[in-house]
Design an enzyme around this catalytic site. Structure first.
Site, PDB file in Angstrom:
ATOM      1  N   GLY A 196      40.165  43.228  44.263  1.00  0.00           N
ATOM      2  CA  GLY A 196      40.427  43.162  42.827  1.00  0.00           C
ATOM      3  C   GLY A 196      39.146  42.963  42.037  1.00  0.00           C
ATOM      4  O   GLY A 196      38.384  42.023  42.275  1.00  0.00           O
ATOM      5  N   GLY A 209      39.172  42.510  38.749  1.00  0.00           N
ATOM      6  CA  GLY A 209      39.561  41.947  37.449  1.00  0.00           C
ATOM      7  C   GLY A 209      38.673  40.757  37.140  1.00  0.00           C
ATOM      8  O   GLY A 209      37.550  40.650  37.663  1.00  0.00           O
ATOM      9  N   GLY A 222      38.873  37.519  37.982  1.00  0.00           N
ATOM     10  CA  GLY A 222      38.552  36.650  39.111  1.00  0.00           C
ATOM     11  C   GLY A 222      37.579  37.316  40.064  1.00  0.00           C
ATOM     12  O   GLY A 222      36.529  36.744  40.413  1.00  0.00           O
ATOM     13  N   VAL A 276      44.704  48.262  48.613  1.00  0.00           N
ATOM     14  CA  VAL A 276      44.966  47.367  49.748  1.00  0.00           C
ATOM     15  C   VAL A 276      46.479  47.186  49.855  1.00  0.00           C
ATOM     16  O   VAL A 276      47.136  46.811  48.880  1.00  0.00           O
ATOM     17  CB  VAL A 276      44.270  46.006  49.535  1.00  0.00           C
ATOM     18  CG1 VAL A 276      44.515  45.093  50.732  1.00  0.00           C
ATOM     19  CG2 VAL A 276      42.782  46.211  49.313  1.00  0.00           C
ATOM     20  N   GLU A 280      50.984  39.096  19.631  1.00  0.00           N
ATOM     21  CA  GLU A 280      49.900  39.984  19.207  1.00  0.00           C
ATOM     22  C   GLU A 280      50.419  41.401  18.969  1.00  0.00           C
ATOM     23  O   GLU A 280      50.042  42.058  18.004  1.00  0.00           O
ATOM     24  CB  GLU A 280      48.775  39.957  20.255  1.00  0.00           C
ATOM     25  CG  GLU A 280      48.109  38.586  20.259  1.00  0.00           C
ATOM     26  CD  GLU A 280      46.936  38.443  21.232  1.00  0.00           C
ATOM     27  OE1 GLU A 280      46.155  37.517  21.022  1.00  0.00           O
ATOM     28  OE2 GLU A 280      46.824  39.236  22.178  1.00  0.00           O
ATOM     29  N   ASP A 295      45.571  35.140  38.695  1.00  0.00           N
ATOM     30  CA  ASP A 295      47.008  35.266  38.419  1.00  0.00           C
ATOM     31  C   ASP A 295      47.860  35.250  39.678  1.00  0.00           C
ATOM     32  O   ASP A 295      49.058  34.982  39.611  1.00  0.00           O
ATOM     33  CB  ASP A 295      47.280  36.585  37.669  1.00  0.00           C
ATOM     34  CG  ASP A 295      46.926  36.500  36.204  1.00  0.00           C
ATOM     35  OD1 ASP A 295      46.397  35.462  35.785  1.00  0.00           O
ATOM     36  OD2 ASP A 295      47.180  37.482  35.480  1.00  0.00           O
ATOM     37  N   ALA A 300      42.508  34.248  31.686  1.00  0.00           N
ATOM     38  CA  ALA A 300      41.233  34.728  32.211  1.00  0.00           C
ATOM     39  C   ALA A 300      40.340  33.588  32.698  1.00  0.00           C
ATOM     40  O   ALA A 300      39.708  33.684  33.763  1.00  0.00           O
ATOM     41  CB  ALA A 300      40.523  35.544  31.130  1.00  0.00           C
ATOM     42  N   GLN A 301      40.299  32.477  31.937  1.00  0.00           N
ATOM     43  CA  GLN A 301      39.394  31.380  32.320  1.00  0.00           C
ATOM     44  C   GLN A 301      39.757  30.772  33.666  1.00  0.00           C
ATOM     45  O   GLN A 301      38.870  30.390  34.430  1.00  0.00           O
ATOM     46  CB  GLN A 301      39.396  30.297  31.234  1.00  0.00           C
ATOM     47  CG  GLN A 301      38.313  30.486  30.190  1.00  0.00           C
ATOM     48  CD  GLN A 301      36.910  30.582  30.788  1.00  0.00           C
ATOM     49  OE1 GLN A 301      36.557  29.891  31.739  1.00  0.00           O
ATOM     50  NE2 GLN A 301      36.101  31.464  30.244  1.00  0.00           N
TER      51      GLN A 301
HETATM   52  C1  LIG Z   1      48.061  42.273  27.625  1.00  0.00           C
HETATM   53  C2  LIG Z   1      47.377  41.036  28.166  1.00  0.00           C
HETATM   54  C3  LIG Z   1      46.711  40.189  27.296  1.00  0.00           C
HETATM   55  C4  LIG Z   1      46.084  39.050  27.787  1.00  0.00           C
HETATM   56  N1  LIG Z   1      45.422  38.241  26.892  1.00  0.00           N
HETATM   57  C5  LIG Z   1      44.754  37.173  27.374  1.00  0.00           C
HETATM   58  C6  LIG Z   1      43.993  36.359  26.477  1.00  0.00           C
HETATM   59  O1  LIG Z   1      43.950  36.602  25.274  1.00  0.00           O
HETATM   60  N2  LIG Z   1      43.298  35.310  27.017  1.00  0.00           N
HETATM   61  C7  LIG Z   1      43.342  35.036  28.357  1.00  0.00           C
HETATM   62  O2  LIG Z   1      42.670  34.102  28.798  1.00  0.00           O
HETATM   63  N3  LIG Z   1      44.045  35.763  29.204  1.00  0.00           N
HETATM   64  C8  LIG Z   1      44.761  36.838  28.755  1.00  0.00           C
HETATM   65  N4  LIG Z   1      45.488  37.596  29.622  1.00  0.00           N
HETATM   66  C9  LIG Z   1      45.579  37.184  31.035  1.00  0.00           C
HETATM   67  C10 LIG Z   1      44.350  37.578  31.825  1.00  0.00           C
HETATM   68  O3  LIG Z   1      43.999  38.902  31.557  1.00  0.00           O
HETATM   69  C11 LIG Z   1      44.636  37.353  33.298  1.00  0.00           C
HETATM   70  O4  LIG Z   1      44.927  35.997  33.496  1.00  0.00           O
HETATM   71  C12 LIG Z   1      43.448  37.741  34.162  1.00  0.00           C
HETATM   72  O5  LIG Z   1      43.182  39.117  34.027  1.00  0.00           O
HETATM   73  C13 LIG Z   1      43.705  37.400  35.627  1.00  0.00           C
HETATM   74  O6  LIG Z   1      42.610  37.807  36.394  1.00  0.00           O
HETATM   75  P1  LIG Z   1      42.795  38.254  37.896  1.00  0.00           P
HETATM   76  O7  LIG Z   1      41.423  38.523  38.415  1.00  0.00           O
HETATM   77  O8  LIG Z   1      43.653  37.288  38.607  1.00  0.00           O
HETATM   78  O9  LIG Z   1      43.643  39.608  37.824  1.00  0.00           O
HETATM   79  P2  LIG Z   1      43.341  40.944  37.024  1.00  0.00           P
HETATM   80  O10 LIG Z   1      42.319  40.744  35.981  1.00  0.00           O
HETATM   81  O11 LIG Z   1      44.671  41.456  36.615  1.00  0.00           O
HETATM   82  O12 LIG Z   1      42.699  41.900  38.120  1.00  0.00           O
HETATM   83  C14 LIG Z   1      43.411  42.357  39.229  1.00  0.00           C
HETATM   84  C15 LIG Z   1      42.672  43.557  39.789  1.00  0.00           C
HETATM   85  O13 LIG Z   1      43.185  43.828  41.087  1.00  0.00           O
HETATM   86  C16 LIG Z   1      43.373  45.216  41.242  1.00  0.00           C
HETATM   87  N5  LIG Z   1      44.430  45.369  42.241  1.00  0.00           N
HETATM   88  C17 LIG Z   1      45.704  44.942  42.156  1.00  0.00           C
HETATM   89  N6  LIG Z   1      46.375  45.214  43.283  1.00  0.00           N
HETATM   90  C18 LIG Z   1      45.496  45.845  44.098  1.00  0.00           C
HETATM   91  C19 LIG Z   1      45.611  46.386  45.408  1.00  0.00           C
HETATM   92  N7  LIG Z   1      46.751  46.312  46.107  1.00  0.00           N
HETATM   93  N8  LIG Z   1      44.524  46.982  45.943  1.00  0.00           N
HETATM   94  C20 LIG Z   1      43.373  47.070  45.242  1.00  0.00           C
HETATM   95  N9  LIG Z   1      43.213  46.563  44.001  1.00  0.00           N
HETATM   96  C21 LIG Z   1      44.262  45.947  43.447  1.00  0.00           C
HETATM   97  C22 LIG Z   1      43.749  45.694  39.870  1.00  0.00           C
HETATM   98  O14 LIG Z   1      43.484  47.073  39.723  1.00  0.00           O
HETATM   99  C23 LIG Z   1      42.870  44.823  38.983  1.00  0.00           C
HETATM  100  O15 LIG Z   1      41.630  45.423  38.720  1.00  0.00           O
HETATM  101  C24 LIG Z   1      46.131  38.753  29.160  1.00  0.00           C
HETATM  102  C25 LIG Z   1      46.803  39.614  30.039  1.00  0.00           C
HETATM  103  C26 LIG Z   1      47.420  40.746  29.544  1.00  0.00           C
HETATM  104  C27 LIG Z   1      48.130  41.672  30.511  1.00  0.00           C
END
Ligand SMILES: Cc1cc2nc3c(=O)[nH]c(=O)nc-3n(C[C@H](O)[C@H](O)[C@H](O)COP(=O)(O)OP(=O)(O)OC[C@H]3O[C@@H](n4cnc5c(N)ncnc54)[C@H](O)[C@@H]3O)c2cc1C
Length: 416
Positions: free
Chosen positions: A9, A11, A13, A77, A168, A297, A313-314
């Site tokens: 991922g 994203g 994290g 994955v 929003e 997440d 995000a934080q």
């Molecule tokens: C519309 C929206 C608005 C938001 N607004 C806010 C905000 O204003 N402030 C805030 O703090 N948070 C906000 N969030 C929440 C925040 O974006 C998430 O908490 C954050 O992105 C989590 O990070 P992560 O690294 O866990 O997952 P993500 O950032 O979701 O990243 C996951 C990554 O894993 C990849 N992935 C998934 N499954 C697989 C797989 N099987 N194989 C390979 N790759 C894979 C995906 O493509 C993605 O790139 C918002 C979320 C959304 C959807």
């Protein structure tokens, strides 16, 4: 050979974990099924035609281009086998010494996956472009519609879920209809569009303190959004949303209600919470494996108040950095340390120039809240170019009420 750290991922994290390993004596592989990192907090701006997709996304490969110890691979994955230190990919396998799983979450329809077609959620760039297309097409179809009931349905928009994303979206929909599109049509009055925000709980923005929830509600109503709390949706069908005995006839529905963890967590073979998130140890590892970390997440971990840390995000960023510190401690044969989340605050924007922001010691709302929101979001966008473009784009649409990106692209959504 130096240890191989695999991050699933790119994203928030995963990306911050990869960056934190830039000077570490390890080989890092970042796997993502998409080639780009998305700044999800601004997705609704793409959905509402204020920003284009490229403004809020960057190729992961490009973001990490200067980091010599990282390779970025496009890969889906499908499963993790911790006992064998192996990942199963859609088209192969990969071994690791240390693993960070940061595959995030997706939408949950509370067991009604059939609602997805009518009520798309917002998580990816594709989702944002799909929602944009549906919204703009609704206005276009209304312009050509002679039947007043059909026209009313086309100009009725429902957002389900009163969390930050729903608030929003509803605010931005109000703004696009009341301001940006107001004078673009000849046969319809876009300002007559009806926007309803449905929330099953007693208030919108339930994670914010009470005065800010009320501020948000008032701001939404001032923009012309009908806010209905205690309104649990019981059925979503094309053109019709039911709330118990009550029904709203609407062509465009947006889902901002439920979240379900990435299905990858379930393949780890460890306990999950009700949303499918992995119940992790305080040091972010999973039970039984000190070399597998789950963050963001996808992770379920209680914060200091005893409640599960929020999906923001934080949390993902701080967990990403902490997981890498623990990997380094493990390599140096030091004991792993527990994660402590530092809450930097909570924000949500409402329309064009209003927001609520809760920093614990300081609560802001209205225009000042929006300025704080704007500052934080622009600052956190990846890449200088994006920051500059978004700032200019915003300034332009702010002063001119113009929507820069009103293109309808791709296939039309299925007709009701
Ligand atoms: C519309 C929206 C608005 C938001 N607004 C806010 C905000 O204003 N402030 C805030 O703090 N948070 C906000 N969030 C929440 C925040 O974006 C998430 O908490 C954050 O992105 C989590 O990070 P992560 O690294 O866990 O997952 P993500 O950032 O979701 O990243 C996951 C990554 O894993 C990849 N992935 C998934 N499954 C697989 C797989 N099987 N194989 C390979 N790759 C894979 C995906 O493509 C993605 O790139 C918002 C979320 C959304 C959807």
């Amino acid at each position: 050979m130096s240890p191989h750290v695999v991050i699933v991922g790119g994203g928030f994290g995963g990306l911050y974990a990869a960056r934190a390993l830039r000077n570490a004596p390890v080989r890092v592989t970042v796997l993502d099924r998409r080639n780009h990192h998305v700044f999800q907090p601004l997705l609704y701006q793409v959905a509402m035609a204020a920003l284009s997709a490229g403004d809020i996304a960057s190729p992961i490969r490009w973001i990490l281009r200067r980091q010599r110890n990282v390779q970025v691979l496009l890969a889906d994955v499908t499963a993790i086998v911790p006992a064998e230190r192996r990942l199963i990919l859609a088209d192969g396998e990969m071994d690791y010494d240390y693993l960070i799983v940061a595959s995030g979450a997706t939408h949950a329809y509370f067991g009604h996956d059939e609602w997805r077609r009518t009520a798309p959620g917002l998580k990816t760039l594709e989702d944002a472009l799909d929602i944009r297309r549906r919204v703009l097409l609704a206005f276009e179809r209304a312009e050509r519609e002679s039947d007043p009931d059909r026209r009313r349905a086309l100009l009725t928009f429902v957002v389900i879920g009163g969390g930050p994303t729903g608030v929003e979206m509803a605010g931005a929909l109000a703004e696009i209809s009341r301001q940006s599109l107001a004078r673009d049509f000849r046969h319809i009055d876009p300002t007559s569009a009806r926007i309803t925000l449905l929330e099953a709980g007693p208030s919108v923005l339930s994670t914010f303190p009470e005065p800010l929830r009320e501020n948000a509600r008032k701001d939404l109503e001032r923009l012309g959004v009908t806010v209905r709390t205690g309104a649990a949706v019981t059925r979503v069908a094309p053109g019709r949303i039911e709330i118990g005995q009550d029904a709203i006839i609407a062509e465009t529905v947006i889902w901002a209600a439920g979240v379900a963890a990435s299905p990858l967590g379930a393949t780890l073979g460890v306990p999950l919470d009700r949303a499918g998130r992995v119940l992790i140890n305080p040091d972010l590892t999973i039970p039984g494996y000190t070399n597998v970390f789950v963050i963001g997440d996808l992770a379920s971990l209680a914060g200091e108040n005893g409640r599960s840390l929020p999906g923001v995000a934080q949390v993902a960023i701080q967990m990403g950095k902490h997981a890498t510190r623990n990997i380094m401690r493990s390599i140096e044969q030091q004991p792993l340390r527990a994660f402590h989340y530092v809450d930097l605050g909570n924000m949500a924007t409402i329309g064009r120039a209003s927001a609520v922001a809760d920093f614990g010691w300081l609560r802001l709302h209205g225009y000042i809240g929006w300025l704080a929101w704007l500052f934080v979001h622009i600052l956190n966008l990846i890449g200088f170019r994006n920051r500059l473009v978004v700032l200019v784009q915003w300034a332009w649409s702010y002063f001119t009420y113009q929507r820069a990106i009103r293109l309808i692209t791709g296939d039309s959504p299925p007709a009701a």
